[in-house]
Write an enzyme that holds these catalytic residues in place. Structure first.
Site, PDB file in Angstrom:
ATOM      1  CB  ILE A  54      34.076  38.724  38.665  1.00 50.05           C
ATOM      2  CG1 ILE A  54      34.192  38.373  40.159  1.00 50.05           C
ATOM      3  CG2 ILE A  54      34.812  40.026  38.392  1.00 50.05           C
ATOM      4  CD1 ILE A  54      35.614  38.036  40.600  1.00 50.05           C
ATOM      5  CB  SER A 176      43.596  34.453  40.959  1.00 50.69           C
ATOM      6  OG  SER A 176      43.490  34.011  42.301  1.00 50.69           O
ATOM      7  CE1 TYR A 202      41.194  30.035  39.113  1.00 47.58           C
ATOM      8  CE2 TYR A 202      42.522  30.862  40.938  1.00 47.58           C
ATOM      9  CZ  TYR A 202      41.490  31.035  40.032  1.00 47.58           C
ATOM     10  OH  TYR A 202      40.768  32.202  40.028  1.00 47.58           O
ATOM     11  CE  LYS A 206      42.731  32.853  37.131  1.00 50.12           C
ATOM     12  NZ  LYS A 206      42.001  33.595  36.078  1.00 50.12           N
TER      13      LYS A 206
END
Length: 322
Positions: A54, A176, A202, A206
């Site tokens: 991305i 995310s 993670y 985030k």
């Protein structure tokens, strides 16, 4: 546009269509999205983790709009190769490569020093770098690597550059949808060997990015615009490596990198995105940061985040300098 708002809300409530490529396909059509056409000539954009996925798409689109884009990767060679390829694909703007691991504080400080030396100011600072890893690792400063790369290092980079941001600069965070699964509990941000889970680490990092964006928006009000967003579920090498089962099951409806990058490029260029600061976005609309009450951020935890980050950086750097 009542129909567009109704369909958008319906998609968001059902999650899977919203996060998958169904979301941008439907929303683009019913809301009449147009591609960004802003002239970014003379603007300087930093896109971390932009050698692939991305981030690479974001860097390519910003360069195509005329920006000078700093392309980063943990590898100098990958950064150089990607910068050359992005410049060729964009056909406009310029690219500058730099190898930096955003989890390594010394490398972050060196990168910030180079940016201060070689640019007149930063117009776009886009925090995209990071990865989801199943095994627990630590940086050379002893910080858990997932948290370091997604939160601690990017926070330090922002601080190092805050006086070098151009008036009206935009600081943007690639979060995310996974953050919806975790609340912010500052004392549990850095997971140890006894409870480590790659997906949980993670998601917590985030979630913290989103909270931090709101805090920095308040602090930088009148000087810079700060937002966070999530790109939905995209087919990238990072997802394939970090979530192989998810990638296999959801593969047919995962977004392309271009679809996943759309809102970040829009936030970097659209006038609407400069009218507010501190919001959380998905598919060009402001979104709630929670789906269920248990993951809502309390004022007490919110107030703890920046002091914890400052202390964690200080502790890490002191421990490795002695």
């Amino acid at each position: 546009m009542p129909v567009a708002r109704f369909l958008d809300a319906l998609l968001e409530a059902t999650i899977v269509p919203s996060f998958s490529r169904i979301g941008p396909v439907v929303r683009r059509r019913v809301a009449g999205w147009t591609d960004p056409t802003a002239d970014l000539s003379g603007r300087v954009a930093v896109v971390t983790g932009s050698s692939g996925g991305i981030g690479r798409e974001v860097a390519t689109e910003l360069a195509a709009l005329g920006a000078t884009v700093w392309v980063t990767s943990r590898s100098d060679d990958r950064a150089r190769d990607a910068a050359d390829e992005i410049a060729a694909a964009a056909g406009a703007g310029a690219t500058v490569p730099h190898g930096v691991d955003t989890g390594e504080l010394g490398q972050v400080r060196a990168f910030a020093a180079r940016l201060r030396d070689e640019t007149e100011g930063i117009d776009l600072l886009i925090h995209n770098a990071g990865a989801l890893t199943a095994e627990r690792h630590e940086t050379s400063q002893g910080i858990e690597a997932t948290l370091a790369a997604h939160l601690v290092g990017p926070y330090l980079l922002t601080r190092e550059l805050q006086d070098h941001l151009s008036p009206g600069a935009r600081v943007l965070w690639m979060s995310s949808g996974g953050m919806y699964t975790q609340p912010l509990v500052v004392s549990r941000l850095e997971m140890d060997d006894t409870d480590y889970s790659g997906t949980t680490a993670y998601a917590r990092a985030k979630r913290a990015q989103v909270v931090l964006a709101g805090l920095l928006a308040e602090e930088y009000r009148g000087r810079a615009i700060v937002h966070a967003m999530h790109p939905g579920w995209a087919a990238t090498d990072g997802v394939s490596a970090g979530l192989p089962v998810f990638d296999k099951v959801m593969g047919p409806i995962l977004r392309t990198a271009e679809e996943a990058a759309d809102t970040m490029v829009w936030l970097a260029t659209a006038d609407e995105a400069a009218r507010t600061s501190g919001d959380f976005w998905h598919d060009r609309r402001r979104r709630s940061t929670t789906y269920v009450p248990r993951t809502a951020t309390t004022p007490r935890q919110r107030a703890k985040l920046v002091p914890w980050l400052d202390q964690r950086i200080a502790t890490a750097e002191i421990s490795t300098s002695t």
